[in-house]
Design an enzyme around this catalytic site. Structure first.
Site, PDB file in Angstrom:
ATOM      1  N   GLU A  84      35.182  45.578  47.558  1.00 51.26           N
ATOM      2  CA  GLU A  84      34.809  45.931  46.315  1.00 51.26           C
ATOM      3  C   GLU A  84      33.450  45.848  46.157  1.00 51.26           C
ATOM      4  O   GLU A  84      32.416  44.833  46.410  1.00 51.26           O
ATOM      5  CB  GLU A  84      35.286  44.741  45.068  1.00 51.26           C
ATOM      6  CG  GLU A  84      34.866  45.310  43.780  1.00 51.26           C
ATOM      7  CD  GLU A  84      35.875  44.036  42.770  1.00 51.26           C
ATOM      8  OE1 GLU A  84      36.344  43.222  43.243  1.00 51.26           O
ATOM      9  OE2 GLU A  84      35.619  44.613  41.645  1.00 51.26           O
ATOM     10  N   LYS A 268      40.206  35.608  38.551  1.00 54.81           N
ATOM     11  CA  LYS A 268      40.195  36.954  39.486  1.00 54.81           C
ATOM     12  C   LYS A 268      38.716  36.816  40.231  1.00 54.81           C
ATOM     13  O   LYS A 268      38.387  37.298  41.137  1.00 54.81           O
ATOM     14  CB  LYS A 268      40.783  38.015  39.067  1.00 54.81           C
ATOM     15  CG  LYS A 268      40.895  39.343  39.762  1.00 54.81           C
ATOM     16  CD  LYS A 268      39.375  40.158  40.016  1.00 54.81           C
ATOM     17  CE  LYS A 268      39.739  41.109  40.973  1.00 54.81           C
ATOM     18  NZ  LYS A 268      38.361  41.930  41.170  1.00 54.81           N
ATOM     19  N   ASP A 284      43.886  32.081  55.768  1.00 56.10           N
ATOM     20  CA  ASP A 284      45.002  32.653  55.230  1.00 56.10           C
ATOM     21  C   ASP A 284      44.843  32.882  53.621  1.00 56.10           C
ATOM     22  O   ASP A 284      44.773  31.872  52.750  1.00 56.10           O
ATOM     23  CB  ASP A 284      46.337  31.665  55.170  1.00 56.10           C
ATOM     24  CG  ASP A 284      47.664  32.190  54.632  1.00 56.10           C
ATOM     25  OD1 ASP A 284      47.556  32.976  53.780  1.00 56.10           O
ATOM     26  OD2 ASP A 284      48.612  31.999  55.039  1.00 56.10           O
ATOM     27  N   HIS A 382      27.672  46.933  37.983  1.00 56.60           N
ATOM     28  CA  HIS A 382      28.827  47.185  38.875  1.00 56.60           C
ATOM     29  C   HIS A 382      28.850  48.565  39.171  1.00 56.60           C
ATOM     30  O   HIS A 382      29.136  49.022  40.337  1.00 56.60           O
ATOM     31  CB  HIS A 382      30.250  46.658  38.292  1.00 56.60           C
ATOM     32  CG  HIS A 382      31.555  46.795  39.113  1.00 56.60           C
ATOM     33  ND1 HIS A 382      31.716  46.201  40.114  1.00 56.60           N
ATOM     34  CD2 HIS A 382      32.376  47.673  38.760  1.00 56.60           C
ATOM     35  CE1 HIS A 382      32.686  46.547  40.708  1.00 56.60           C
ATOM     36  NE2 HIS A 382      33.349  47.483  39.733  1.00 56.60           N
TER      37      HIS A 382
END
Ligand SMILES: CC(C)(COP(=O)([O-])OP(=O)([O-])OC[C@H]1O[C@@H](n2cnc3c(N)ncnc32)[C@H](O)[C@@H]1OP(=O)([O-])[O-])[C@@H](O)C(=O)NCCC(=O)NCCSC(=O)C[C@@](C)(O)CC(=O)[O-]
Ligand SMILES: NC(=O)C1=CN([C@@H]2O[C@H](COP(=O)(O)OP(=O)(O)OC[C@H]3O[C@@H](n4cnc5c(N)ncnc54)[C@H](OP(=O)(O)O)[C@@H]3O)[C@@H](O)[C@H]2O)C=CC1
Length: 426
Positions: A84, A268, A284, A382
């Site tokens: 991202e 998130k 993991d 962004h």
């Protein structure tokens, strides 16, 4: 702890990827072999074939490095494997602001994991619970006997808990937790072996039938915490007053505390920082994600993993606390050659140190998102960086990628593939 003299690499964004890698290798004291592993294609097919099943190849992600981090007085460069755009830039930007106010403070609990043993068919829950509690010393020593290496390293069983569920869809249920210090491992394999080995003895003690024997990803005994303090002056820019930015961040944080719809996006954004580090170190990430979100819902209502407030002097104070079951050994951390190089860049000597870095990264990422959202909105910063992706999708190559991306971001038009294609034609 003294290898990385500074995490501030001047003009990093203007260097070529090779020059950036050299700068990082230099700062971290990597030899040529380790530095080469960061360039990509570090995972040989035979090694990959040994890691999972039906292997047909490997899958690459971009690896960036977050700069400017100072954690507990130590500078650290943080490799991040992520697809991202704007994530690495955002973390580096906030770390730059935070370091100007002294840097991050962090700590981590001892690396204690829970293994759960599900016991069914128990006729008297009280008596069975008592039997387990009275046998704690025996259970602890049998658990330790499963992994003498771990005990030699200073780990091992730290205690037990008995959880009772008198009324479940399948009748009364007892769950034994083995609390195990797994030192520098993530610990899943270690504690799963222990739970499976102990099962017959647990059946003897309780008179029940053991079914599941598996770790819990809600690693609430293994929390990492980080905090930062930033003055309004450090948040001030040509366009923004620091006081307004700080207030905006606090208000944005409050939104996520009270509203689970917002908390999911807020968290998130935190994982935007943490996951790329987890991936880059061969850990993991599903386990870390599961632990973080379960912890966010521990009160019965899903909420934010960070808190933001302003103290009496108007200083912005941010805090994060979440489970962080990360290892330096085991899993893919030892088998993936790039993960080994990443751990060298981080220069960590314990799983706890890695957990602290992850917590700081999550806090920085959250601050970046809230700062942008509470002021100019997320799209300017962004999308300006995402524009390079759009340019590539539109067919731009080489120097045209940056040219088209700049033109996309500069104009008033939408940042879309169609517009990028038109610009490319021009
Ligand atoms: C993107 C920025 C940083 C631009 O911000 P800016 O003001 O244009 O940046 P700048 O050009 O003034 O540079 C400031 C610093 O940012 C870094 N920086 C800046 N640009 C680069 C670059 N190209 N390459 C590398 N580093 C860069 C770099 O550290 C630089 O300092 P320097 O080292 O140069 O002295 C800012 O707008 C920002 O932080 N935005 C937030 C971005 C973000 O949060 N992205 C996450 C993805 S969105 C999402 O998925 C999560 C979300 C938002 O939904 C979560 C939520 O809702 O809570
Ligand atoms: N729900 C989940 O999250 C699950 C995750 N997994 C997977 O389990 C893996 C992680 O398990 P994990 O137990 O960490 O990995 P490993 O079993 O690969 O490694 C742990 C072992 O490494 C040895 N070791 C060497 N040095 C150290 C040290 N300094 N500290 C601790 N142990 C050391 C120990 O014993 P020895 O030398 O005797 O081997 C220890 O048992 C991951 O791949 C994860 O994906 C698996 C099942 C479920």
């Amino acid at each position: 702890m003294t290898r990385t003299p500074t995490s501030r690499i001047a003009g990093m964004r203007n260097l070529s990827p090779d020059a950036r890698r050299e700068a990082v290798a230099d700062a971290a004291g990597l030899d040529a072999d380790m530095a080469a592993r960061l360039a990509g294609s570090a995972l040989p097919l035979p090694v990959a074939d040994g890691m999972i099943e039906n292997v047909i190849g490997t899958f690459e992600l971009p690896m960036g490095v977050a700069t400017n981090f100072r954690i507990n007085g130590r500078d650290v460069l943080i490799p991040m494997a992520v697809e991202e755009p704007s994530v690495v830039a955002a973390a580096s930007y906030m770390a730059r602001i935070v370091r100007s106010c002294g840097g991050f403070t962090a700590d981590a609990d001892p690396p204690v994991m829970r293994a759960q043993v599900q016991i069914l068919g128990v006729s008297d829950l009280d008596a069975a619970s008592r039997a387990l509690t009275e046998a704690e010393a025996e259970i602890r020593s049998k658990t330790d006997a499963c992994d003498p290496v771990l005990v030699e390293l200073g780990g091992g069983c730290r205690g037990i808990e008995v959880h009772r569920f008198p009324d479940t869809p399948v009748g009364p249920m007892l769950v034994l937790h083995l609390l195990v210090d797994v030192r520098d491992a993530m610990g899943a394999n270690s504690v799963n072996t222990m739970a499976e080995t102990l099962a017959p003895r647990i059946e003897d003690l309780t008179g029940g039938t053991v079914r599941l024997r598996i770790l819990s990803n809600l690693a609430d005994k293994r929390l990492a915490r980080a905090s930062l303090r930033v003055t309004p002056e450090a948040l001030t820019t040509d366009a923004l007053r620091g006081e307004d930015v700080a207030r905006g961040i606090v208000e944005a944080g409050a939104f996520a505390i009270v509203d689970p719809y917002r908390a999911a996006t807020h968290n998130k954004g935190i994982m935007n920082g943490i996951d790329p580090l987890v991936v880059a170190t061969g850990n993991d990430w599903r386990a870390i994600e599961a632990g973080a979100h379960a912890f966010a819902a521990r009160s019965g209502r899903y909420t934010a993993l960070t808190t933001w407030e302003r103290d009496d002097e108007g200083v912005l104070v941010g805090r994060i606390e979440l489970p962080m079951a990360l290892g330096l050994v085991g899993g893919a951390t030892r088998t993936h050659p790039a993960a080994q190089a990443v751990l060298k860049v981080l220069d960590v000597s314990s799983a706890g140190e890695l957990a602290m870095i992850a917590a700081c990264l999550g806090l920085a990422q959250n601050m970046a998102a809230l700062r942008a959202l509470a002021t100019e909105g997320i799209q300017r910063g962004h999308m300006a960086l995402h524009a390079r992706n759009i340019a590539i999708t539109a067919g731009a190559e080489g120097a045209d990628v940056d040219r088209v991306a700049k033109a996309l971001a500069a104009g008033d038009g939408p940042i879309t593939v169609a517009r990028a294609q038109a610009l490319l034609k021009d």
